[in-house]
Motif scaffolding. Sequence first.
Motif, PDB file in Angstrom:
ATOM      1  N   GLU A  10      -4.271   5.992  -8.714  1.00 22.77           N
ATOM      2  CA  GLU A  10      -4.151   4.570  -9.451  1.00 22.77           C
ATOM      3  C   GLU A  10      -3.254   4.661 -10.453  1.00 22.77           C
ATOM      4  O   GLU A  10      -2.610   3.864 -10.762  1.00 22.77           O
ATOM      5  CB  GLU A  10      -5.415   4.034  -9.872  1.00 22.77           C
ATOM      6  CG  GLU A  10      -5.676   2.633 -10.156  1.00 22.77           C
ATOM      7  CD  GLU A  10      -7.020   2.135 -10.510  1.00 22.77           C
ATOM      8  OE1 GLU A  10      -7.187   0.890 -11.141  1.00 22.77           O
ATOM      9  OE2 GLU A  10      -7.819   2.809  -9.846  1.00 22.77           O
ATOM     10  N   THR A  66      -7.200  -2.123   8.934  1.00 20.05           N
ATOM     11  CA  THR A  66      -8.026  -2.604   7.776  1.00 20.05           C
ATOM     12  C   THR A  66      -7.479  -4.090   7.300  1.00 20.05           C
ATOM     13  O   THR A  66      -8.165  -5.160   7.214  1.00 20.05           O
ATOM     14  CB  THR A  66      -8.097  -1.655   6.608  1.00 20.05           C
ATOM     15  OG1 THR A  66      -8.834  -0.621   6.967  1.00 20.05           O
ATOM     16  CG2 THR A  66      -8.856  -2.487   5.391  1.00 20.05           C
ATOM     17  N   GLN A  86      -4.956   3.660   9.606  1.00 18.01           N
ATOM     18  CA  GLN A  86      -6.352   3.011   8.976  1.00 18.01           C
ATOM     19  C   GLN A  86      -5.982   1.816   8.113  1.00 18.01           C
ATOM     20  O   GLN A  86      -6.690   0.787   8.146  1.00 18.01           O
ATOM     21  CB  GLN A  86      -7.171   4.080   7.924  1.00 18.01           C
ATOM     22  CG  GLN A  86      -8.117   3.738   7.183  1.00 18.01           C
ATOM     23  CD  GLN A  86      -8.632   4.779   6.381  1.00 18.01           C
ATOM     24  OE1 GLN A  86      -8.214   6.161   6.557  1.00 18.01           O
ATOM     25  NE2 GLN A  86      -9.763   4.400   5.498  1.00 18.01           N
ATOM     26  N   ALA A  87      -4.796   1.784   7.350  1.00 16.40           N
ATOM     27  CA  ALA A  87      -4.375   0.790   6.560  1.00 16.40           C
ATOM     28  C   ALA A  87      -3.996  -0.421   7.142  1.00 16.40           C
ATOM     29  O   ALA A  87      -4.383  -1.290   6.927  1.00 16.40           O
ATOM     30  CB  ALA A  87      -3.455   1.271   5.791  1.00 16.40           C
ATOM     31  N   SER A 103      -9.271  -2.219   0.539  1.00 18.62           N
ATOM     32  CA  SER A 103     -10.481  -3.158   0.412  1.00 18.62           C
ATOM     33  C   SER A 103     -10.853  -4.096  -0.534  1.00 18.62           C
ATOM     34  O   SER A 103     -10.893  -5.364  -0.654  1.00 18.62           O
ATOM     35  CB  SER A 103     -11.707  -2.434   0.872  1.00 18.62           C
ATOM     36  OG  SER A 103     -11.944  -1.486   0.129  1.00 18.62           O
ATOM     37  N   ARG A 104     -10.423  -3.512  -2.025  1.00 18.02           N
ATOM     38  CA  ARG A 104     -10.685  -4.034  -3.054  1.00 18.02           C
ATOM     39  C   ARG A 104      -9.748  -5.371  -3.095  1.00 18.02           C
ATOM     40  O   ARG A 104     -10.019  -6.412  -3.668  1.00 18.02           O
ATOM     41  CB  ARG A 104     -10.737  -3.292  -4.387  1.00 18.02           C
ATOM     42  CG  ARG A 104     -12.049  -2.300  -4.435  1.00 18.02           C
ATOM     43  CD  ARG A 104     -12.061  -1.765  -5.825  1.00 18.02           C
ATOM     44  NE  ARG A 104     -11.754  -2.698  -6.878  1.00 18.02           N
ATOM     45  CZ  ARG A 104     -11.284  -2.431  -7.961  1.00 18.02           C
ATOM     46  NH1 ARG A 104     -11.226  -1.201  -8.312  1.00 18.02           N
ATOM     47  NH2 ARG A 104     -11.346  -3.421  -9.193  1.00 18.02           N
ATOM     48  N   VAL A 155       0.967  -1.083   0.037  1.00 10.25           N
ATOM     49  CA  VAL A 155      -0.154  -0.182   0.167  1.00 10.25           C
ATOM     50  C   VAL A 155       0.886   1.253   0.007  1.00 10.25           C
ATOM     51  O   VAL A 155       1.478   1.503   0.906  1.00 10.25           O
ATOM     52  CB  VAL A 155      -0.804   0.074   1.173  1.00 10.25           C
ATOM     53  CG1 VAL A 155      -2.132   1.081   1.127  1.00 10.25           C
ATOM     54  CG2 VAL A 155      -1.631  -1.204   1.299  1.00 10.25           C
ATOM     55  N   ARG A 159      -3.928   5.515  -3.654  1.00 12.35           N
ATOM     56  CA  ARG A 159      -5.368   6.410  -4.189  1.00 12.35           C
ATOM     57  C   ARG A 159      -5.123   6.971  -5.349  1.00 12.35           C
ATOM     58  O   ARG A 159      -5.970   7.342  -6.259  1.00 12.35           O
ATOM     59  CB  ARG A 159      -5.409   7.483  -3.084  1.00 12.35           C
ATOM     60  CG  ARG A 159      -4.381   8.383  -2.895  1.00 12.35           C
ATOM     61  CD  ARG A 159      -4.941   9.699  -1.986  1.00 12.35           C
ATOM     62  NE  ARG A 159      -5.279   8.968  -0.546  1.00 12.35           N
ATOM     63  CZ  ARG A 159      -5.357   9.701   0.559  1.00 12.35           C
ATOM     64  NH1 ARG A 159      -5.431  10.989   0.434  1.00 12.35           N
ATOM     65  NH2 ARG A 159      -5.674   9.140   1.543  1.00 12.35           N
ATOM     66  N   VAL A 188      -1.440  -0.846  -4.117  1.00 15.17           N
ATOM     67  CA  VAL A 188      -2.747  -0.214  -3.739  1.00 15.17           C
ATOM     68  C   VAL A 188      -2.201   1.460  -3.701  1.00 15.17           C
ATOM     69  O   VAL A 188      -1.258   1.874  -2.787  1.00 15.17           O
ATOM     70  CB  VAL A 188      -3.428  -0.572  -2.510  1.00 15.17           C
ATOM     71  CG1 VAL A 188      -4.467   0.596  -2.356  1.00 15.17           C
ATOM     72  CG2 VAL A 188      -4.043  -1.901  -2.757  1.00 15.17           C
ATOM     73  N   ALA A 218      -6.995   1.235  -6.316  1.00 17.23           N
ATOM     74  CA  ALA A 218      -6.906   2.434  -5.414  1.00 17.23           C
ATOM     75  C   ALA A 218      -7.221   2.353  -4.321  1.00 17.23           C
ATOM     76  O   ALA A 218      -7.191   3.163  -3.283  1.00 17.23           O
ATOM     77  CB  ALA A 218      -8.037   3.454  -6.277  1.00 17.23           C
ATOM     78  N   GLU A 219      -8.036   1.083  -3.761  1.00 16.29           N
ATOM     79  CA  GLU A 219      -8.400   0.640  -2.666  1.00 16.29           C
ATOM     80  C   GLU A 219      -7.847  -0.362  -1.906  1.00 16.29           C
ATOM     81  O   GLU A 219      -7.964  -1.547  -2.741  1.00 16.29           O
ATOM     82  CB  GLU A 219     -10.081   0.751  -2.524  1.00 16.29           C
ATOM     83  CG  GLU A 219     -10.471   2.130  -2.862  1.00 16.29           C
ATOM     84  CD  GLU A 219     -10.470   3.097  -1.985  1.00 16.29           C
ATOM     85  OE1 GLU A 219     -10.220   3.000  -0.751  1.00 16.29           O
ATOM     86  OE2 GLU A 219     -10.554   4.479  -2.414  1.00 16.29           O
TER      87      GLU A 219
END
Length: 321
Positions: free
Chosen positions: A36, A81, A77-78, A55-56, A7, A34, A32, A52-53
């Motif tokens: 992309e 998650t 946050q990352a 979670s995907r 990330v 933001r 990953v 870009a995410e």
Amino acid sequence: MMKGVIVGAGFMGRTHLEAYASRKDAEIVCIVDRDEQKAKALTQAYGIEALAELSRALEEWKIDFVDVCLPSTLHKQAVVTALEAGAHVLVEKPFALSLEDADAMIEAADKARRRLMVAHVCRFMPQYQYLKQTVATERLGKSLIFSAWRLSETPGWSWNNWLNDKSLSGGTLLDLSIHDLDIANWLFGTPVEHRLKEIASPLKTGPSHLISSLGYPGIGAVTIEASHLMPAGYPFSAGFRLVTERGSLEWGTSAAQPGCLGEFTDQGERQIEIKEEDPYRREIQHFLDCLRTGKAFAISPREARLAVRTVAMLQDPGGCC
């Protein structure tokens, strides 16, 4: 083969990707970011996905680990998650901008029963490992004084110049000096005295030059110097000096020949050759090996938290827990 996601497609994300590319026991399946397009520019040469995410990515693949190379303010946050999705995590230093964020990540790792390592790369450099051994074994006698320094031109290479924004990076103390604060804690334990002198330039917003003085039981003095105020083109400089009862051990841009430590005693000087290796590759090899074998990481999340606490104590000795 373990599957992982990086990330962050900046300098550190690229550095980590290059290190994973040399491994046969792990595969980075996605970058990953933001931005992309920025992620795609990094992944093209490796033939991997860009998203870009996070979670995907966690939904699309069964991910074993996530490597977080984001600006420091985005770590929590990352990391949380990834842990909640069942992945192990490697996160770049500094661990967090606050103790609250560090504690939230440690709690998330404990709750998910996943492993969390903070990438304090200096612990994987042979000169610092030799220093650690010298202190621990007292082969030159007890440690008396330790000093370390890390000097850089003002950062101008980060995304949106985030390194020069204290609210995002924590400033020179948290972003740069934390390398040597962690080394001092690794060598000597938990500091009990904290003093900081920080100087800013009226011509530059954000960076500073600072000297930290720390007190530890059993050693006379520890001083750490760090700067982001050096002029453009100034060569990055780092080093240390350990003074002991029977000599001194030094490393840096001027203390020894390239690739060597300088050891000085009453019997004379000797140059100790150290093997030049990419510390980021060693760090990532260690992370993957520990995931595979179950061995303890060279740095625990709570040790990384102590580095963040040391910064907080230097900034406000009376206001930190």
